[in-house]
Design a protein around this motif. Structure first.
Motif, short mmCIF file in Angstrom:
data_model
loop_
_atom_site.label_atom_id
_atom_site.label_comp_id
_atom_site.label_asym_id
_atom_site.label_seq_id
_atom_site.Cartn_x
_atom_site.Cartn_y
_atom_site.Cartn_z
N MET A 4 0.78 -1.17 -0.14
CA MET A 4 -0.05 -0.09 0.04
C MET A 4 0.82 1.10 0.12
O MET A 4 2.10 1.10 0.21
N VAL A 5 0.22 2.38 -0.36
CA VAL A 5 0.86 3.83 -0.28
C VAL A 5 1.15 4.17 1.15
O VAL A 5 0.45 3.68 2.19
N PRO A 6 2.34 5.02 1.39
CA PRO A 6 2.45 5.44 2.85
C PRO A 6 1.48 6.11 3.63
O PRO A 6 1.24 6.17 4.71
N ASN A 7 0.48 6.94 2.67
CA ASN A 7 -0.48 7.65 3.31
C ASN A 7 -1.41 6.79 3.87
O ASN A 7 -2.04 7.21 4.91
N ALA A 8 -1.61 5.62 3.63
CA ALA A 8 -2.21 4.59 4.12
C ALA A 8 -1.99 4.21 5.61
O ALA A 8 -2.98 3.91 6.36
N PHE A 9 -0.69 4.40 5.70
CA PHE A 9 -0.18 4.07 7.39
C PHE A 9 -0.70 4.89 7.99
O PHE A 9 -0.95 4.60 9.13
N TYR A 10 -0.95 6.32 7.63
CA TYR A 10 -1.22 7.17 8.54
C TYR A 10 -2.91 7.03 8.90
O TYR A 10 -3.10 7.71 9.75
#
Length: 229
Positions: free
Chosen positions: A55-61
């Motif tokens: 997944m993309v890093p923004n999904a982490f946040y």
């Protein structure tokens, strides 16, 4: 017979909450997978955890503020599950020796089945992030307090003070934590070594319990007062 639904269709059938839980679990597993490759948790970055999870890093946040927040979730999830399993092993009506052996079996199986989680705990317990060290200490305190409560409920050491009972339970938990690396290092399919390790583990806990049964608090207090220590 109709063909089973595709993975995409199954994903589409999940509720928003279920998809969120699935994404969160994927991030946790991605971090553990990287640890399994020999990485320390403190060296992991958000981008590589997200990439490992696909997944993309923004999904982490959307799930965690930072890597420490993810680590706290790993500590909490493991603690809650293992505490529940061990409390189930300490049931009313079971002889103490049988309770010890059953607890050892439950703990042994959990460590074996959750190897990466224990590698993470073992590493972060003595180093790494201070936030995670404190979280692990808090979980250890939960284990000690719950065990002491169960000992009271089961009538084990009924005359022992709360502080001494917690000390005894602390020794038991420390022994269990110290056994985890040995369990993880055991070669696979070594039934004899496994049986010997479990027996040794049981005997260590029995020594602690036997010593606790001989503990004389008043004598210790009098001795301390007499020597001025």
């Amino acid at each position: 017979m109709a063909a089973p639904p595709s993975a995409s269709k199954r994903a589409d059938s999940l509720t928003r909450s279920e998809r969120k839980d699935l994404t969160r679990a994927s991030l946790l597993q991605a971090a553990l997978a990287l640890i399994g490759e020999g990485r320390s948790f403190t060296s992991l970055g958000i981008r590589e955890i997200a990439r490992e999870a696909g997944m993309v890093p923004n999904a982490f946040y959307r799930h965690f503020r930072n890597t420490d927040d993810l680590g706290l979730a790993l500590v909490e999830e493991m603690g809650i599950t293992l505490r529940r399993l061990l409390r189930e092993a300490r049931q009313v009506g079971v002889a103490p020796n049988a309770m010890v052996r059953r607890s050892v079996q439950v703990y042994y199986e959990y460590v074996q089945q959750n190897r990466l989680q224990f590698l993470f705990i073992s590493s972060e317990r003595s180093g790494g992030s201070r936030i995670l060290r404190l979280a692990i200490r808090t979980e250890v305190s939960h284990f000690i307090n719950e065990m002491a409560q169960d000992f009271r409920r089961l009538g084990i050491y009924p005359d022992m003070s709360t502080s001494s009972l917690q000390m005894v339970c602390g020794l038991i938990v420390t022994t269990m934590l110290a056994a985890a690396p040995e369990i993880l290092d055991l070669p696979p399919e070594q039934a004899l070594l496994e049986a010997e390790m479990k027996d040794n583990f049981v005997q260590q806990l029995q020594v602690v319990l036997l010593g606790a049964g001989c503990w004389k608090e008043k004598r210790v207090i009098q001795s301390t007062a007499a020597t001025g220590l």
